[in-house]
Every structure is written in structure tokens, then in C-alpha cells.
Enzyme design. Structure first.
Site, PDB file in Angstrom:
ATOM      1  N   LYS A  13     -49.532 -30.928   8.382  1.00 50.06           N
ATOM      2  CA  LYS A  13     -48.488 -31.646   7.628  1.00 50.06           C
ATOM      3  C   LYS A  13     -47.340 -32.056   8.553  1.00 50.06           C
ATOM      4  O   LYS A  13     -46.850 -33.169   8.487  1.00 50.06           O
ATOM      5  CB  LYS A  13     -47.938 -30.773   6.486  1.00 50.06           C
ATOM      6  CG  LYS A  13     -48.984 -30.301   5.489  1.00 50.06           C
ATOM      7  CD  LYS A  13     -48.350 -29.555   4.311  1.00 50.06           C
ATOM      8  CE  LYS A  13     -47.617 -28.273   4.670  1.00 50.06           C
ATOM      9  NZ  LYS A  13     -48.480 -27.217   5.253  1.00 50.06           N
ATOM     10  N   ARG A  86     -43.114 -24.958  -2.567  1.00 50.61           N
ATOM     11  CA  ARG A  86     -44.211 -24.014  -2.337  1.00 50.61           C
ATOM     12  C   ARG A  86     -44.467 -23.114  -3.543  1.00 50.61           C
ATOM     13  O   ARG A  86     -45.382 -22.295  -3.490  1.00 50.61           O
ATOM     14  CB  ARG A  86     -43.853 -23.128  -1.150  1.00 50.61           C
ATOM     15  CG  ARG A  86     -44.571 -23.511   0.148  1.00 50.61           C
ATOM     16  CD  ARG A  86     -43.877 -22.772   1.254  1.00 50.61           C
ATOM     17  NE  ARG A  86     -44.674 -22.397   2.370  1.00 50.61           N
ATOM     18  CZ  ARG A  86     -44.530 -22.936   3.582  1.00 50.61           C
ATOM     19  NH1 ARG A  86     -43.725 -23.947   3.775  1.00 50.61           N
ATOM     20  NH2 ARG A  86     -45.215 -22.464   4.593  1.00 50.61           N
ATOM     21  N   ARG A 125     -51.867 -22.405  17.777  1.00 49.41           N
ATOM     22  CA  ARG A 125     -50.752 -23.362  17.726  1.00 49.41           C
ATOM     23  C   ARG A 125     -49.629 -22.980  18.699  1.00 49.41           C
ATOM     24  O   ARG A 125     -49.227 -21.825  18.773  1.00 49.41           O
ATOM     25  CB  ARG A 125     -50.195 -23.403  16.299  1.00 49.41           C
ATOM     26  CG  ARG A 125     -49.018 -24.332  16.168  1.00 49.41           C
ATOM     27  CD  ARG A 125     -48.837 -24.809  14.773  1.00 49.41           C
ATOM     28  NE  ARG A 125     -48.297 -23.782  13.898  1.00 49.41           N
ATOM     29  CZ  ARG A 125     -48.010 -24.005  12.615  1.00 49.41           C
ATOM     30  NH1 ARG A 125     -48.249 -25.180  12.085  1.00 49.41           N
ATOM     31  NH2 ARG A 125     -47.522 -23.041  11.873  1.00 49.41           N
ATOM     32  N   ARG A 158     -45.520 -19.158  17.831  1.00 49.13           N
ATOM     33  CA  ARG A 158     -44.635 -18.618  16.794  1.00 49.13           C
ATOM     34  C   ARG A 158     -45.051 -17.198  16.432  1.00 49.13           C
ATOM     35  O   ARG A 158     -46.229 -16.890  16.350  1.00 49.13           O
ATOM     36  CB  ARG A 158     -44.705 -19.502  15.540  1.00 49.13           C
ATOM     37  CG  ARG A 158     -43.794 -20.689  15.610  1.00 49.13           C
ATOM     38  CD  ARG A 158     -44.090 -21.701  14.547  1.00 49.13           C
ATOM     39  NE  ARG A 158     -44.321 -21.131  13.213  1.00 49.13           N
ATOM     40  CZ  ARG A 158     -44.470 -21.884  12.120  1.00 49.13           C
ATOM     41  NH1 ARG A 158     -44.425 -23.196  12.205  1.00 49.13           N
ATOM     42  NH2 ARG A 158     -44.686 -21.314  10.959  1.00 49.13           N
ATOM     43  N   ARG A 169     -50.223 -15.407   5.307  1.00 49.80           N
ATOM     44  CA  ARG A 169     -49.692 -16.723   4.912  1.00 49.80           C
ATOM     45  C   ARG A 169     -50.740 -17.528   4.144  1.00 49.80           C
ATOM     46  O   ARG A 169     -50.406 -18.241   3.196  1.00 49.80           O
ATOM     47  CB  ARG A 169     -49.214 -17.494   6.153  1.00 49.80           C
ATOM     48  CG  ARG A 169     -47.940 -16.900   6.727  1.00 49.80           C
ATOM     49  CD  ARG A 169     -47.659 -17.418   8.124  1.00 49.80           C
ATOM     50  NE  ARG A 169     -47.419 -18.841   8.147  1.00 49.80           N
ATOM     51  CZ  ARG A 169     -47.645 -19.614   9.210  1.00 49.80           C
ATOM     52  NH1 ARG A 169     -48.139 -19.109  10.311  1.00 49.80           N
ATOM     53  NH2 ARG A 169     -47.382 -20.890   9.151  1.00 49.80           N
TER      54      ARG A 169
HETATM   55  P1  AMP Z   1     -43.835 -23.241   7.710  1.00 53.09           P
HETATM   56  O1  AMP Z   1     -43.352 -23.606   9.060  1.00 53.09           O
HETATM   57  O2  AMP Z   1     -43.720 -24.362   6.729  1.00 53.09           O
HETATM   58  O3  AMP Z   1     -45.220 -22.636   7.725  1.00 53.09           O
HETATM   59  O4  AMP Z   1     -42.838 -22.097   7.164  1.00 53.09           O
HETATM   60  C1  AMP Z   1     -42.671 -20.880   7.859  1.00 53.09           C
HETATM   61  C2  AMP Z   1     -42.142 -19.812   6.924  1.00 53.09           C
HETATM   62  O5  AMP Z   1     -40.873 -20.220   6.386  1.00 53.09           O
HETATM   63  C3  AMP Z   1     -43.004 -19.530   5.706  1.00 53.09           C
HETATM   64  O6  AMP Z   1     -44.050 -18.629   6.008  1.00 53.09           O
HETATM   65  C4  AMP Z   1     -41.972 -18.942   4.750  1.00 53.09           C
HETATM   66  O7  AMP Z   1     -41.628 -17.624   5.107  1.00 53.09           O
HETATM   67  C5  AMP Z   1     -40.751 -19.803   5.035  1.00 53.09           C
HETATM   68  N1  AMP Z   1     -40.727 -21.029   4.169  1.00 53.09           N
HETATM   69  C6  AMP Z   1     -40.822 -22.328   4.589  1.00 53.09           C
HETATM   70  N2  AMP Z   1     -40.755 -23.172   3.547  1.00 53.09           N
HETATM   71  C7  AMP Z   1     -40.622 -22.398   2.438  1.00 53.09           C
HETATM   72  C8  AMP Z   1     -40.515 -22.676   1.047  1.00 53.09           C
HETATM   73  N3  AMP Z   1     -40.544 -23.939   0.577  1.00 53.09           N
HETATM   74  N4  AMP Z   1     -40.399 -21.617   0.206  1.00 53.09           N
HETATM   75  C9  AMP Z   1     -40.359 -20.358   0.654  1.00 53.09           C
HETATM   76  N5  AMP Z   1     -40.470 -20.020   1.943  1.00 53.09           N
HETATM   77  C10 AMP Z   1     -40.590 -21.029   2.846  1.00 53.09           C
END
Ligand code: AMP
Length: 218
Positions: A13, A86, A125, A158, A169
Site C-alpha cells: 500500500k 483499520r 522489508r 523495522r 500483525r
Molecule cells: P503500518 O506501518 O501501517 O503497518 O503501521 C505500523 C503500526 O502502527 C501498526 O502495527 C499499529 O500499531 C500502528 N497503526 C498504524 N495505523 C493504525 C491505525 N489506523 N489504527 C491503529 N493502529 C495503527
């Protein structure tokens, strides 16, 4: 252009949002990037988010909704939501904000990918912590391993791309985020793409489906 990119972690994404941002000028809003930036700066929001992020859990809805409202206030023009909403509570709150601003979504793009491939992708990644740009050592490697093509800086893995956290996740996605597929399908705005193709093929499918949806709506 007002889009939501919906799909499991690791489906690409962020990569596609960056490409569309450059091509069409719609702003990529990645809640994950905003949280990481806050965490790196040590803000209150960042410290709160860290404990959830490190475990692979979602940050509480009220925190995320407040954060997105602040982003929307700064916004002029289109957006691509990357990693938001989410949960159903986030989607409902976002719908209410969009209705109040009279700025309906053009489409919600679902990035389809199977769990096994996602697991492999995520654990491979590498990200530039300064810009958020990400690479994949298998599917989208940098020209020189560990070095960003753009600014020549070091790439890092990360914390939450470590195998145990990736498993968590993906579970969280299936339990808390996948129900949004039906939520948006009911609104008639859902488009589906194959996220497992090569990056440029994904972009092609994505752009042609979004343009077709915009044409049909106008
Ligand atoms: P991502 O980079 O989008 O995979 O986000 C990394 C982490 O940030 C996730 O595993 C969550 O802990 C937190 N996070 C990101 N976006 C959201 C969201 N919309 N709602 C809740 N937690 C989020």
C-alpha cells in the site's frame, strides 16, 4: 482523488501510495508513518503509540481518530489513506468526517495478497527511517543492498517486521481490519487489485480501476 488503500500489512500500500502521490498529487496519509515520526521525536503521542506498535497491536481508536482529524484540517485537495481506517470504529468516524465536509470517497482499493507471501515480504522489508521509503530485498531491492537509491542513506529493518511481531500483525489484520472489506463493499466503493504482481503492474491495474470508477461516477 480521495482514496483508501485497504489491505494487510506488507501488501505494498505504501509503495503504491507514494507512486500515485507523485503522479496525481493526492497526499499520502500513512498513519503508521505519522506514528513512527512521533515515536522518533519522542512526543507524548509517540511514546503512547510505541508500546502498541512494538507488540504489533493497534493503537487505540480514539488516539488514531484524533490524529486523522488533525491531518484532515491541514489538507487541501485529495488524499490516499494508507493504513487507515483499520477498525470499524475508525471507518465510521471517518465516514462522519467526510460527510460533514461534503467530500465523499472516490474508491476503496483492496490489496489482495496471501498470508504466506506477506510474511516473507514483511520479514524482508528495509526502510529509510528518514523518508519512510521502503524496499524489499526479494521483490523490490535497492540498487545496493542496505542503501537508499534516492538519498544514499542506510536502510534499517523495522522493529515490528521481526517474525513474531509480523505473525501478530497479520492476525490483528484478519481479526480487526478484514471486516472492513464487507463494510466498504456494501457502500459500492470497493475495488480489488492483485497486490502480488510486479510493482509497475500493480500500479497499472490500480490506476485503470480507479480511473474507470471515477469515470462511472461522473
Ligand atoms: P503500518 O506501518 O501501517 O503497518 O503501521 C505500523 C503500526 O502502527 C501498526 O502495527 C499499529 O500499531 C500502528 N497503526 C498504524 N495505523 C493504525 C491505525 N489506523 N489504527 C491503529 N493502529 C495503527
Amino acid at each position: 482523488m480521495r482514496l483508501i488503500f485497504l489491505g494487510p500489512p506488507g501488501a505494498g500500500k505504501g509503495t503504491q501510495a507514494q507512486i500515485l502521490q507523485e503522479r496525481f498529487g493526492a497526499k499520502q496519509i500513512s498513519t503508521g508513518d505519522i506514528l513512527r515520526e512521533n515515536r522518533n521525536k519522542g512526543t507524548d503521542l509517540g511514546m503512547l503509540a510505541k508500546s502498541y506498535m512494538d507488540k504489533g497491536a493497534l493503537v487505540p481508536d480514539e488516539v488514531i481518530i484524533k490524529m486523522i482529524e488533525a491531518e484532515l484540517e491541514k489538507l487541501h485537495g485529495g488524499f490516499i489513506m494508507d493504513g487507515f481506517p483499520r477498525t470499524t470504529a475508525q471507518a465510521e468516524a471517518f465516514d462522519a468526517s467526510l460527510r460533514a465536509a461534503n467530500t465523499p470517497l472516490d474508491a476503496v482499493v483492496l490489496f489482495n495478497a496471501d498470508r504466506e507471501t506477506l510474511f516473507t515480504r514483511l520479514t524482508a522489508r528495509w526502510t529509510n527511517p528518514r523518508t519512510g521509503r521502503s524496499y524489499n530485498s526479494v521483490t523490490n531491492p535497492p540498487r545496493v543492498a542496505g542503501i537508499d537509491d534516492e538519498d544514499g542513506g542506510p536502510l534499517v529493518q523495522r522493529e515490528d517486521d521481526k517474525p513474531e511481531t509480523v505473525t501478530k500483525r497479520l492476525d490483528v489484520y484478519e481479526r480487526q481490519t478484514a471486516p472492513l472489506i464487507d463494510y466498504y463493499r456494501k457502500s459500492g466503493k470497493l475495488l480489488e487489485i492483485n497486490a502480488l504482481a510486479a510493482v509497475e503492474d500493480v500500479t497499472r491495474e490500480l490506476v485503470s480501476k480507479v480511473e474507470a470508477a471515477e469515470k462511472a461516477a461522473s
